[in-house]
Design an enzyme around this catalytic site. Structure first.
Site, PDB file in Angstrom:
ATOM      1  N   LYS A   9     141.693 -12.785 139.354  1.00  0.00           N
ATOM      2  CA  LYS A   9     140.667 -12.393 138.389  1.00  0.00           C
ATOM      3  C   LYS A   9     140.252 -13.551 137.468  1.00  0.00           C
ATOM      4  O   LYS A   9     140.946 -14.584 137.397  1.00  0.00           O
ATOM      5  CB  LYS A   9     141.186 -11.201 137.578  1.00  0.00           C
ATOM      6  CG  LYS A   9     141.420  -9.930 138.425  1.00  0.00           C
ATOM      7  CD  LYS A   9     141.850  -8.751 137.542  1.00  0.00           C
ATOM      8  CE  LYS A   9     142.080  -7.492 138.369  1.00  0.00           C
ATOM      9  NZ  LYS A   9     142.445  -6.325 137.510  1.00  0.00           N
ATOM     10  N   TYR A  49     134.852  -1.005 141.595  1.00  0.00           N
ATOM     11  CA  TYR A  49     135.641  -0.184 140.671  1.00  0.00           C
ATOM     12  C   TYR A  49     135.023   1.193 140.437  1.00  0.00           C
ATOM     13  O   TYR A  49     135.315   1.835 139.420  1.00  0.00           O
ATOM     14  CB  TYR A  49     135.838  -0.921 139.347  1.00  0.00           C
ATOM     15  CG  TYR A  49     136.953  -1.951 139.379  1.00  0.00           C
ATOM     16  CD1 TYR A  49     138.269  -1.594 139.677  1.00  0.00           C
ATOM     17  CD2 TYR A  49     136.701  -3.289 139.090  1.00  0.00           C
ATOM     18  CE1 TYR A  49     139.291  -2.529 139.689  1.00  0.00           C
ATOM     19  CE2 TYR A  49     137.725  -4.233 139.099  1.00  0.00           C
ATOM     20  CZ  TYR A  49     139.021  -3.838 139.395  1.00  0.00           C
ATOM     21  OH  TYR A  49     140.038  -4.771 139.400  1.00  0.00           O
ATOM     22  N   PHE A  57     137.380   2.469 129.748  1.00  0.00           N
ATOM     23  CA  PHE A  57     137.386   1.009 129.812  1.00  0.00           C
ATOM     24  C   PHE A  57     136.487   0.458 130.926  1.00  0.00           C
ATOM     25  O   PHE A  57     136.479  -0.741 131.189  1.00  0.00           O
ATOM     26  CB  PHE A  57     138.819   0.486 130.008  1.00  0.00           C
ATOM     27  CG  PHE A  57     139.524   1.030 131.223  1.00  0.00           C
ATOM     28  CD1 PHE A  57     139.283   0.516 132.483  1.00  0.00           C
ATOM     29  CD2 PHE A  57     140.450   2.064 131.100  1.00  0.00           C
ATOM     30  CE1 PHE A  57     139.929   1.015 133.606  1.00  0.00           C
ATOM     31  CE2 PHE A  57     141.100   2.576 132.219  1.00  0.00           C
ATOM     32  CZ  PHE A  57     140.838   2.043 133.474  1.00  0.00           C
ATOM     33  N   ARG A  85     151.839  -5.150 145.824  1.00  0.00           N
ATOM     34  CA  ARG A  85     151.877  -4.440 144.537  1.00  0.00           C
ATOM     35  C   ARG A  85     153.188  -4.739 143.806  1.00  0.00           C
ATOM     36  O   ARG A  85     153.212  -4.858 142.578  1.00  0.00           O
ATOM     37  CB  ARG A  85     151.641  -2.945 144.729  1.00  0.00           C
ATOM     38  CG  ARG A  85     150.176  -2.680 145.114  1.00  0.00           C
ATOM     39  CD  ARG A  85     149.791  -1.229 145.073  1.00  0.00           C
ATOM     40  NE  ARG A  85     149.720  -0.665 143.744  1.00  0.00           N
ATOM     41  CZ  ARG A  85     148.654  -0.726 142.944  1.00  0.00           C
ATOM     42  NH1 ARG A  85     147.561  -1.384 143.320  1.00  0.00           N
ATOM     43  NH2 ARG A  85     148.677  -0.155 141.762  1.00  0.00           N
ATOM     44  N   THR A  91     150.590  -2.789 136.056  1.00  0.00           N
ATOM     45  CA  THR A  91     149.231  -3.037 135.560  1.00  0.00           C
ATOM     46  C   THR A  91     149.252  -3.696 134.186  1.00  0.00           C
ATOM     47  O   THR A  91     148.512  -4.647 133.926  1.00  0.00           O
ATOM     48  CB  THR A  91     148.454  -1.703 135.475  1.00  0.00           C
ATOM     49  OG1 THR A  91     148.560  -1.031 136.731  1.00  0.00           O
ATOM     50  CG2 THR A  91     146.992  -1.938 135.135  1.00  0.00           C
ATOM     51  N   ARG A 102     152.014 -10.681 137.256  1.00  0.00           N
ATOM     52  CA  ARG A 102     151.513 -10.236 135.944  1.00  0.00           C
ATOM     53  C   ARG A 102     152.476 -10.574 134.811  1.00  0.00           C
ATOM     54  O   ARG A 102     152.040 -10.905 133.711  1.00  0.00           O
ATOM     55  CB  ARG A 102     151.182  -8.746 136.011  1.00  0.00           C
ATOM     56  CG  ARG A 102     149.859  -8.503 136.760  1.00  0.00           C
ATOM     57  CD  ARG A 102     149.672  -7.067 137.127  1.00  0.00           C
ATOM     58  NE  ARG A 102     148.319  -6.785 137.611  1.00  0.00           N
ATOM     59  CZ  ARG A 102     147.993  -5.666 138.252  1.00  0.00           C
ATOM     60  NH1 ARG A 102     148.902  -4.735 138.494  1.00  0.00           N
ATOM     61  NH2 ARG A 102     146.749  -5.469 138.654  1.00  0.00           N
ATOM     62  N   ASN A 112     144.509  -8.903 133.573  1.00  0.00           N
ATOM     63  CA  ASN A 112     145.836  -8.883 134.199  1.00  0.00           C
ATOM     64  C   ASN A 112     145.908  -9.681 135.503  1.00  0.00           C
ATOM     65  O   ASN A 112     146.739  -9.400 136.359  1.00  0.00           O
ATOM     66  CB  ASN A 112     146.334  -7.445 134.355  1.00  0.00           C
ATOM     67  CG  ASN A 112     145.461  -6.606 135.270  1.00  0.00           C
ATOM     68  OD1 ASN A 112     144.464  -7.093 135.775  1.00  0.00           O
ATOM     69  ND2 ASN A 112     145.859  -5.366 135.485  1.00  0.00           N
ATOM     70  N   HIS A 115     144.284  -8.285 141.353  1.00  0.00           N
ATOM     71  CA  HIS A 115     144.097  -6.932 141.898  1.00  0.00           C
ATOM     72  C   HIS A 115     144.748  -6.873 143.270  1.00  0.00           C
ATOM     73  O   HIS A 115     144.701  -7.842 144.016  1.00  0.00           O
ATOM     74  CB  HIS A 115     142.606  -6.595 142.070  1.00  0.00           C
ATOM     75  CG  HIS A 115     142.379  -5.439 143.008  1.00  0.00           C
ATOM     76  ND1 HIS A 115     142.450  -4.143 142.605  1.00  0.00           N
ATOM     77  CD2 HIS A 115     142.172  -5.411 144.355  1.00  0.00           C
ATOM     78  CE1 HIS A 115     142.261  -3.351 143.657  1.00  0.00           C
ATOM     79  NE2 HIS A 115     142.087  -4.099 144.723  1.00  0.00           N
ATOM     80  N   GLU A 126     137.884  -2.176 150.770  1.00  0.00           N
ATOM     81  CA  GLU A 126     137.773  -3.344 149.897  1.00  0.00           C
ATOM     82  C   GLU A 126     137.598  -4.630 150.706  1.00  0.00           C
ATOM     83  O   GLU A 126     136.771  -5.487 150.360  1.00  0.00           O
ATOM     84  CB  GLU A 126     139.005  -3.428 148.986  1.00  0.00           C
ATOM     85  CG  GLU A 126     139.033  -2.281 147.959  1.00  0.00           C
ATOM     86  CD  GLU A 126     140.318  -2.219 147.152  1.00  0.00           C
ATOM     87  OE1 GLU A 126     140.426  -1.310 146.315  1.00  0.00           O
ATOM     88  OE2 GLU A 126     141.222  -3.064 147.352  1.00  0.00           O
TER      89      GLU A 126
HETATM   90  P1  GTP Z   1     144.180  -3.094 140.281  1.00  0.00           P
HETATM   91  O1  GTP Z   1     145.025  -3.734 141.306  1.00  0.00           O
HETATM   92  O2  GTP Z   1     143.287  -4.077 139.549  1.00  0.00           O
HETATM   93  O3  GTP Z   1     143.431  -1.883 140.786  1.00  0.00           O
HETATM   94  O4  GTP Z   1     145.207  -2.618 139.160  1.00  0.00           O
HETATM   95  P2  GTP Z   1     146.110  -1.332 139.152  1.00  0.00           P
HETATM   96  O5  GTP Z   1     145.990  -0.575 140.425  1.00  0.00           O
HETATM   97  O6  GTP Z   1     147.457  -1.811 138.726  1.00  0.00           O
HETATM   98  O7  GTP Z   1     145.458  -0.511 137.970  1.00  0.00           O
HETATM   99  P3  GTP Z   1     144.328   0.634 137.996  1.00  0.00           P
HETATM  100  O8  GTP Z   1     143.780   0.790 139.371  1.00  0.00           O
HETATM  101  O9  GTP Z   1     144.883   1.806 137.300  1.00  0.00           O
HETATM  102  O10 GTP Z   1     143.224  -0.015 137.054  1.00  0.00           O
HETATM  103  C1  GTP Z   1     142.314  -0.943 137.595  1.00  0.00           C
HETATM  104  C2  GTP Z   1     142.094  -2.069 136.619  1.00  0.00           C
HETATM  105  O11 GTP Z   1     141.452  -1.551 135.471  1.00  0.00           O
HETATM  106  C3  GTP Z   1     143.371  -2.728 136.072  1.00  0.00           C
HETATM  107  O12 GTP Z   1     143.883  -3.733 136.893  1.00  0.00           O
HETATM  108  C4  GTP Z   1     142.866  -3.319 134.783  1.00  0.00           C
HETATM  109  O13 GTP Z   1     142.205  -4.553 135.023  1.00  0.00           O
HETATM  110  C5  GTP Z   1     141.834  -2.302 134.336  1.00  0.00           C
HETATM  111  N1  GTP Z   1     142.406  -1.423 133.338  1.00  0.00           N
HETATM  112  C6  GTP Z   1     143.301  -0.411 133.511  1.00  0.00           C
HETATM  113  N2  GTP Z   1     143.609   0.168 132.336  1.00  0.00           N
HETATM  114  C7  GTP Z   1     142.891  -0.504 131.393  1.00  0.00           C
HETATM  115  C8  GTP Z   1     142.749  -0.385 129.987  1.00  0.00           C
HETATM  116  O14 GTP Z   1     143.373   0.454 129.345  1.00  0.00           O
HETATM  117  N3  GTP Z   1     141.883  -1.262 129.384  1.00  0.00           N
HETATM  118  C9  GTP Z   1     141.168  -2.198 130.078  1.00  0.00           C
HETATM  119  N4  GTP Z   1     140.347  -3.021 129.432  1.00  0.00           N
HETATM  120  N5  GTP Z   1     141.277  -2.321 131.389  1.00  0.00           N
HETATM  121  C10 GTP Z   1     142.118  -1.506 132.038  1.00  0.00           C
HETATM  122 MG    MG Z   2     144.136   0.036 141.311  1.00  0.00          MG
END
Ligand code: GTP
Ligand code: MG
Length: 138
Positions: A9, A49, A57, A85, A91, A102, A112, A115, A126
């Site tokens: 990212k 997304y 968010f 993962r 996350t 992370r 973070n 992805h 994807e």
């Molecule tokens: P990805 O691999 O990026 O999909 O991460 P994840 O699967 O661990 O998390 P999730 O799919 O729940 O959320 C997708 C992305 O949304 C996260 O990686 C973050 O970049 C973003 N995100 C999640 N929660 C928050 C939040 O509370 N605030 C903000 N700004 N971004 C968030």
């Molecule tokens: Mg995710």
């Protein structure tokens, strides 16, 4: 062998961490079988997304993903989806285990660093959004 989709990212490319993150990926036994550095369009980020569209968010997330270059990748290996993962960590970096990407590099739950796909179905969708079949060399 399984394949998963990865994004390095903007917070990570900005700090010149592509190589450091790739080293963690390769050390975990995952093979980078496709990779390119791009600037995501707003439309691409919104499509990518879309599942988070209703989240508070979402706007911040899309703004962040188009704020700088990203590196999109296909990773291959045994159990690649679950393994990546695990390598990424939680996350929210505050909850991420020692040695994970992370924990090592992420700035916050939003910024973070990486992805990774969460299931075979999402991995396929994807990967197809960003790579043609002949760009993936296993
Ligand atoms: P990805 O691999 O990026 O999909 O991460 P994840 O699967 O661990 O998390 P999730 O799919 O729940 O959320 C997708 C992305 O949304 C996260 O990686 C973050 O970049 C973003 N995100 C999640 N929660 C928050 C939040 O509370 N605030 C903000 N700004 N971004 C968030
Ligand atoms: Mg995710």
């Amino acid at each position: 062998l399984e394949r998963t989709f990865s994004i390095i990212k903007p917070d990570a490319t900005e700090r010149n961490l592509t190589g450091a993150i790739n080293a963690v990926i390769e050390k975990a036994g995952l093979r980078i079988v496709a990779q390119k550095r791009i600037r995501m369009t707003r439309e691409q980020a919104e499509t990518f997304y879309a599942v988070h569209r209703e989240r508070p968010f979402f706007g911040e997330l899309v703004d962040f993903m188009v704020s700088g270059p990203v590196v999109v990748q296909v990773l291959e290996g045994e159990g690649a989806i679950a393994k990546y993962r695990e390598v990424m960590g939680a996350t929210n970096p505050a909850n991420a285990a020692e040695g994970t990407i992370r924990k090592l590099f992420a700035k916050s739950v939003g910024e973070n660093s990486v992805h990774g796909s969460d299931a075979p179905e999402t991995a396929a969708v994807e990967i197809a959004q960003f790579f043609a079949g002949n760009e993936i060399v296993g």
